[in-house]
Design an enzyme around this catalytic site. Sequence first.
Site, PDB file in Angstrom:
ATOM      1  N   ASP A   1     -21.361  -5.402 -27.408  1.00  0.00           N
ATOM      2  CA  ASP A   1     -20.785  -4.975 -25.947  1.00  0.00           C
ATOM      3  C   ASP A   1     -19.670  -5.685 -25.717  1.00  0.00           C
ATOM      4  O   ASP A   1     -18.513  -5.403 -25.285  1.00  0.00           O
ATOM      5  CB  ASP A   1     -21.304  -3.963 -25.918  1.00  0.00           C
ATOM      6  CG  ASP A   1     -22.451  -3.017 -25.279  1.00  0.00           C
ATOM      7  OD1 ASP A   1     -21.995  -1.705 -26.257  1.00  0.00           O
ATOM      8  OD2 ASP A   1     -23.217  -2.907 -25.407  1.00  0.00           O
TER       9      ASP A   1
ATOM     10  N   ASP B   1     -15.134 -17.270 -17.400  1.00  0.00           N
ATOM     11  CA  ASP B   1     -17.110 -17.628 -16.968  1.00  0.00           C
ATOM     12  C   ASP B   1     -17.541 -16.441 -17.269  1.00  0.00           C
ATOM     13  O   ASP B   1     -18.248 -15.461 -16.411  1.00  0.00           O
ATOM     14  CB  ASP B   1     -16.091 -17.430 -15.641  1.00  0.00           C
ATOM     15  CG  ASP B   1     -17.142 -18.034 -14.659  1.00  0.00           C
ATOM     16  OD1 ASP B   1     -18.572 -18.439 -15.121  1.00  0.00           O
ATOM     17  OD2 ASP B   1     -17.260 -17.154 -13.471  1.00  0.00           O
TER      18      ASP B   1
END
EC number: 2.7.11.1
Length: 425
Positions: free
Chosen positions: A147, A164
């Site tokens: 995913d 991040d």
Amino acid sequence: MIGSSSISGFWDSGAPRIPVSWLFEIPGVGEAAAGPSLRSRWSGWRGCDRGPGRPASGVASAPVSVPLAHTDGGIRLCLGRGAAAFSGGLRTAVAVTLYGVFTIHFSPNVPSRCLLLELLDVSVSELLLYSSHQGCSMWMIQHCARDVLEALAFLHHEGYVHADLKPRNILWSAENECFKLIDFGLSFKEGNQDVKYIQTDGYRAPEAELQNCLAQAGLQSDTECTSAVDLWSLGIILLEMFSGMKLKHTVRSQEWKANSSAIIDHIFASKAVVNAAIPAYHLRDLIKSMLHDDPSRRIPAEMALCSPFFSIPFAPHIEDLVMLPTPVLRLLNVLDDDYLENEEEYEDVVEDVKEECQKYGPVVSLLVPKENPGRGQVFVEYANAGDSKAAQKLLTGRMFDGKFVVATFYPLSAYKRGYLYQTLL
């Protein structure tokens, strides 16, 4: 033959949960049965404190920047579309969906722009906590890796860097049955890096670490970071999911810098974190390809999706099906052979179960296979995951006919295809 009166009082509250072990995937199909209403058979059920179902995830627009009024001058949010134009394609929306932007006036002179985002579920950070230092299942690692790689492949194809990636920024979507990326506050357009400090300590790529150190010293880096920093972060995340250990101090050690490959080999070779029967070397090689110190040698997201690791048909553990909500609920230890072999009792009990499950929300379908795989298990498909979560919470730990009932979720995609998992208790 089982008398009708024998069912009354079988459901008890307050029963403790029992640990259930491994699952194996076996294809199979069953037929649902209907019968007369027997609401009086149920006793001792707790009230359902059910809120509205979660909104279905929509498809966001192409990556955009949404400015927010904040003390630092603005926070940017980047979103991905569900259907991508790049060659790999996406199965579903794999980035958090933005529903809208609105302004709240907390004070007359300080308006605040707010983002309305879809409500997601458990984060990878929480899953690592629940794994109790034993590591996540290979099914969960594979699911998460695929995913996130699909999300990164799309973002990188569009020229964006997330910058991040960490366990807290990967959340499970119960409605879409996938992991999604959130928090694009440090994202930037590749080749136009306007963010000095990127990535979180412990998941920061070597080149980003150098850039941050130079920025703190007031110096300008000769080169900008690229999408390769996201692959480094994902490699660390997958290694943590496999080992069940936080690696922040490990990746900062001199031993790691001297020979990270040997440390990865040691983690995978450890008997404490891997079952010898599970082919884990494909995952090891995939992680190594993401953790090269030289960013030019790191595997791109789209290429990583072609790893042999994704061709292995892992099945979820029972713990996975408890922690990752879906619109489908599965009840174990409800019907035994006596009920299954008596058609009249079978139909009565199935209808009774359906009526009880409808208290938590509309039931789309109900399946109780009479044969293996799935013999005696109850599969209940709700209209949305919010309803199935309410049902799972209130049905877990009950007793039926002196047996513990285990209420787990079940992958909607597998349920729709008729694939059932044989559970070993």
